[in-house]
Design an enzyme around this catalytic site. Structure first.
Site, short mmCIF file in Angstrom:
data_model
loop_
_atom_site.label_atom_id
_atom_site.label_comp_id
_atom_site.label_asym_id
_atom_site.label_seq_id
_atom_site.Cartn_x
_atom_site.Cartn_y
_atom_site.Cartn_z
N CYS A 9 0.82 -1.23 0.00
CA CYS A 9 0.00 0.00 0.00
C CYS A 9 0.85 1.27 0.00
O CYS A 9 0.30 2.37 0.04
CB CYS A 9 -0.93 -0.01 1.21
SG CYS A 9 -0.02 -0.25 2.73
N ALA A 10 2.18 1.16 -0.05
CA ALA A 10 3.02 2.36 0.07
C ALA A 10 3.02 3.21 -1.20
O ALA A 10 3.03 4.44 -1.12
CB ALA A 10 4.46 1.96 0.43
N THR A 11 3.03 2.57 -2.36
CA THR A 11 3.12 3.34 -3.61
C THR A 11 2.19 2.75 -4.68
O THR A 11 1.60 1.68 -4.48
CB THR A 11 4.57 3.34 -4.19
OG1 THR A 11 4.93 1.98 -4.48
CG2 THR A 11 5.57 3.94 -3.22
N ILE A 13 -0.40 1.38 -7.35
CA ILE A 13 -1.79 0.92 -7.32
C ILE A 13 -2.27 0.73 -5.87
O ILE A 13 -3.40 1.09 -5.52
CB ILE A 13 -1.93 -0.40 -8.11
CG1 ILE A 13 -1.64 -0.15 -9.61
CG2 ILE A 13 -3.30 -1.02 -7.92
CD1 ILE A 13 -1.48 -1.42 -10.44
N ASP A 41 9.20 -7.64 5.09
CA ASP A 41 9.72 -8.01 3.77
C ASP A 41 9.05 -9.31 3.32
O ASP A 41 9.36 -10.39 3.86
CB ASP A 41 11.24 -8.17 3.86
CG ASP A 41 11.86 -8.51 2.51
OD1 ASP A 41 11.10 -8.71 1.53
OD2 ASP A 41 13.10 -8.59 2.45
N LEU A 42 8.17 -9.21 2.33
CA LEU A 42 7.40 -10.38 1.89
C LEU A 42 8.22 -11.31 0.99
O LEU A 42 7.73 -12.34 0.55
CB LEU A 42 6.13 -9.94 1.16
CG LEU A 42 5.13 -9.16 2.01
CD1 LEU A 42 3.96 -8.65 1.16
CD2 LEU A 42 4.60 -10.01 3.16
N GLY A 71 4.12 -6.38 -5.13
CA GLY A 71 4.66 -7.12 -6.25
C GLY A 71 5.93 -6.46 -6.76
O GLY A 71 6.18 -5.28 -6.50
N SER A 114 -1.94 -9.74 -13.17
CA SER A 114 -1.45 -8.91 -14.27
C SER A 114 -1.95 -9.47 -15.60
O SER A 114 -2.24 -10.68 -15.68
CB SER A 114 0.09 -8.93 -14.28
OG SER A 114 0.59 -8.34 -15.45
N TYR A 155 8.24 -12.92 -13.69
CA TYR A 155 7.04 -12.08 -13.60
C TYR A 155 5.82 -12.80 -14.16
O TYR A 155 4.83 -13.00 -13.46
CB TYR A 155 7.26 -10.74 -14.32
CG TYR A 155 6.16 -9.76 -13.98
CD1 TYR A 155 6.13 -9.13 -12.74
CD2 TYR A 155 5.12 -9.49 -14.87
CE1 TYR A 155 5.10 -8.26 -12.40
CE2 TYR A 155 4.09 -8.62 -14.54
CZ TYR A 155 4.10 -8.00 -13.31
OH TYR A 155 3.07 -7.15 -12.97
P1 NAD Z 1 4.74 -0.26 -7.00
O1 NAD Z 1 6.18 -0.58 -7.07
O2 NAD Z 1 4.32 1.16 -6.92
O3 NAD Z 1 4.02 -1.03 -5.81
C1 NAD Z 1 4.48 -2.22 -5.26
C2 NAD Z 1 4.29 -2.18 -3.77
O4 NAD Z 1 4.79 -3.41 -3.22
C3 NAD Z 1 5.05 -1.04 -3.10
O5 NAD Z 1 4.27 -0.44 -2.09
C4 NAD Z 1 6.27 -1.74 -2.54
O6 NAD Z 1 6.88 -1.08 -1.44
C5 NAD Z 1 5.68 -3.10 -2.17
N1 NAD Z 1 6.71 -4.14 -2.06
C6 NAD Z 1 7.67 -4.42 -2.98
N2 NAD Z 1 8.49 -5.38 -2.51
C7 NAD Z 1 8.02 -5.72 -1.28
C8 NAD Z 1 8.46 -6.65 -0.30
N3 NAD Z 1 9.55 -7.41 -0.48
N4 NAD Z 1 7.75 -6.73 0.84
C9 NAD Z 1 6.67 -5.93 1.06
N5 NAD Z 1 6.21 -5.05 0.16
C10 NAD Z 1 6.89 -4.93 -1.00
O7 NAD Z 1 4.11 -0.93 -8.29
P2 NAD Z 1 2.60 -1.13 -8.78
O8 NAD Z 1 2.68 -1.09 -10.25
O9 NAD Z 1 1.65 -0.29 -8.05
O10 NAD Z 1 2.38 -2.67 -8.37
C11 NAD Z 1 1.25 -3.12 -7.64
C12 NAD Z 1 0.84 -4.48 -8.20
O11 NAD Z 1 0.32 -4.29 -9.52
C13 NAD Z 1 2.00 -5.46 -8.32
O12 NAD Z 1 1.56 -6.73 -7.89
C14 NAD Z 1 2.27 -5.48 -9.83
O13 NAD Z 1 2.83 -6.68 -10.26
C15 NAD Z 1 0.88 -5.26 -10.37
N6 NAD Z 1 0.86 -4.79 -11.76
C16 NAD Z 1 1.39 -3.59 -12.10
C17 NAD Z 1 1.35 -3.18 -13.43
C18 NAD Z 1 1.93 -1.86 -13.87
O14 NAD Z 1 2.02 -1.61 -15.08
N7 NAD Z 1 2.30 -0.96 -12.95
C19 NAD Z 1 0.76 -4.00 -14.41
C20 NAD Z 1 0.23 -5.23 -14.01
C21 NAD Z 1 0.27 -5.61 -12.69
#
Ligand code: NAD
Length: 257
Positions: A9-11, A13, A41-42, A71, A114, A155
């Site tokens: 939830c930090a950044t 989506i 750390d997941l 993710g 995804s 991925y």
């Molecule tokens: P993002 O990097 O902004 O968000 C990922 C979040 O996961 C962050 O808050 C981050 O701190 C957290 N995270 C990462 N590693 C971690 C760990 N080891 N332990 C705990 N938390 C951790 O990216 P996003 O694009 O918002 O990704 C959110 C989801 O959407 C992901 O599952 C990603 O695969 C999926 N997704 C994104 C896209 C895209 O184009 N952005 C497309 C398809 C799917």
């Protein structure tokens, strides 16, 4: 008010989703490596156990929803970190929170997969057996040994297995009255996408990945779909993967759905 545990939830989506769910009056217990109620750390088994224990403690026995967004993308090294966070960091949390969710009010969960989940089939997913056996080391070893293809395999393979894991839980979760769905986002303007664009190995293919709507999604456009799936308005939506990709999947795979 519902109590919802969220990962990632930090950044991106997840942050947009947190905002939408809070605006709808829900209490969020966030799990993330930063800026969350539970810092964990997941990518490690110990981190996941700690996340589960701490988050459940914070619910004080009341849990109505789970949204799993955490993710990692194709560019992350080692690639095994991506298989650990994207698959084990979601499936272990889902299973651990299920018993509490069953006691919740109109309980529901959404997992972020995804469009890449459909880039390979389960039958041809080289990681399928390792994921199904819960063998994190084996899944990681396969992608770490895959050379240049490791990032894409980690991925797409982890997202394919994640959607399968959700679909395989549909019967048991439905019988327990807990709705469970995935969304499959297309390219969305987040730090994860920006990191991929900066990596010369992936920048061209990501840049070319433009959907019929002609632009990438904003995180809020994923959050609104997740908020719908978490709401009583989606009371009969269960076991579904909602594709939110501006039309790119239909263009790439018009006869497969
Ligand atoms: P993002 O990097 O902004 O968000 C990922 C979040 O996961 C962050 O808050 C981050 O701190 C957290 N995270 C990462 N590693 C971690 C760990 N080891 N332990 C705990 N938390 C951790 O990216 P996003 O694009 O918002 O990704 C959110 C989801 O959407 C992901 O599952 C990603 O695969 C999926 N997704 C994104 C896209 C895209 O184009 N952005 C497309 C398809 C799917």
């Amino acid at each position: 008010m519902s109590t919802i545990i969220m990962s990632g939830c930090a950044t991106g989506i997840g942050a947009a989703t947190r905002k939408a769910l809070e605006a709808a009056g829900n209490k969020i217990i966030g799990i993330d490596i930063r800026d969350a109620e539970v810092i964990a750390d997941l990518s490690t088994a110990e981190g996941r156990k700690m996340a589960i224990d701490e988050a459940l403690k914070l619910t004080a026995g009341s849990l109505d929803g789970v949204v799993l967004c955490a993710g990692l993308g194709t560019q992350v090294k080692p690639c095994s970190k991506t298989t650990s966070v994207n698959y084990f960091g979601a499936v272990e949390l889902l299973d651990a929170f299920f018993p509490e969710l069953k006691k919740g009010h109109q309980p529901a969960a959404v997992v972020i997969s995804s469009v890449a989940s459909a880039h390979l089939s389960w039958e041809k997913n080289p990681l399928a057996a390792a994921f199904e056996a819960g063998d994190e080391a084996k899944a990681g070893a396969i992608v770490d040994a895959a050379g240049d293809q490791g990032g894409n395999l980690a991925y797409a393979g982890s997202k394919n297995a994640l959607t399968v894991a959700v679909r395989k839980r549909t019967a048991a979760w439905g019988e327990a009255g807990v709705r469970l769905n995935t969304i499959a986002p297309g390219a969305t303007e987040t730090p994860l996408l920006q990191a991929g664009l900066k990596d010369p190995r992936y920048s061209e293919s990501i840049a070319k990945f433009v959907p019929p709507l002609g632009r990438r999604a904003e995180p809020s456009e994923m959050a609104s779909v997740i908020a719908f799936l978490m709401s009583p308005a989606a009371a009969y939506v269960h076991g579904a993967q909602i594709v939110v990709d501006g039309g790119i999947d239909a263009v790439m795979r018009p006869t497969s759905f």
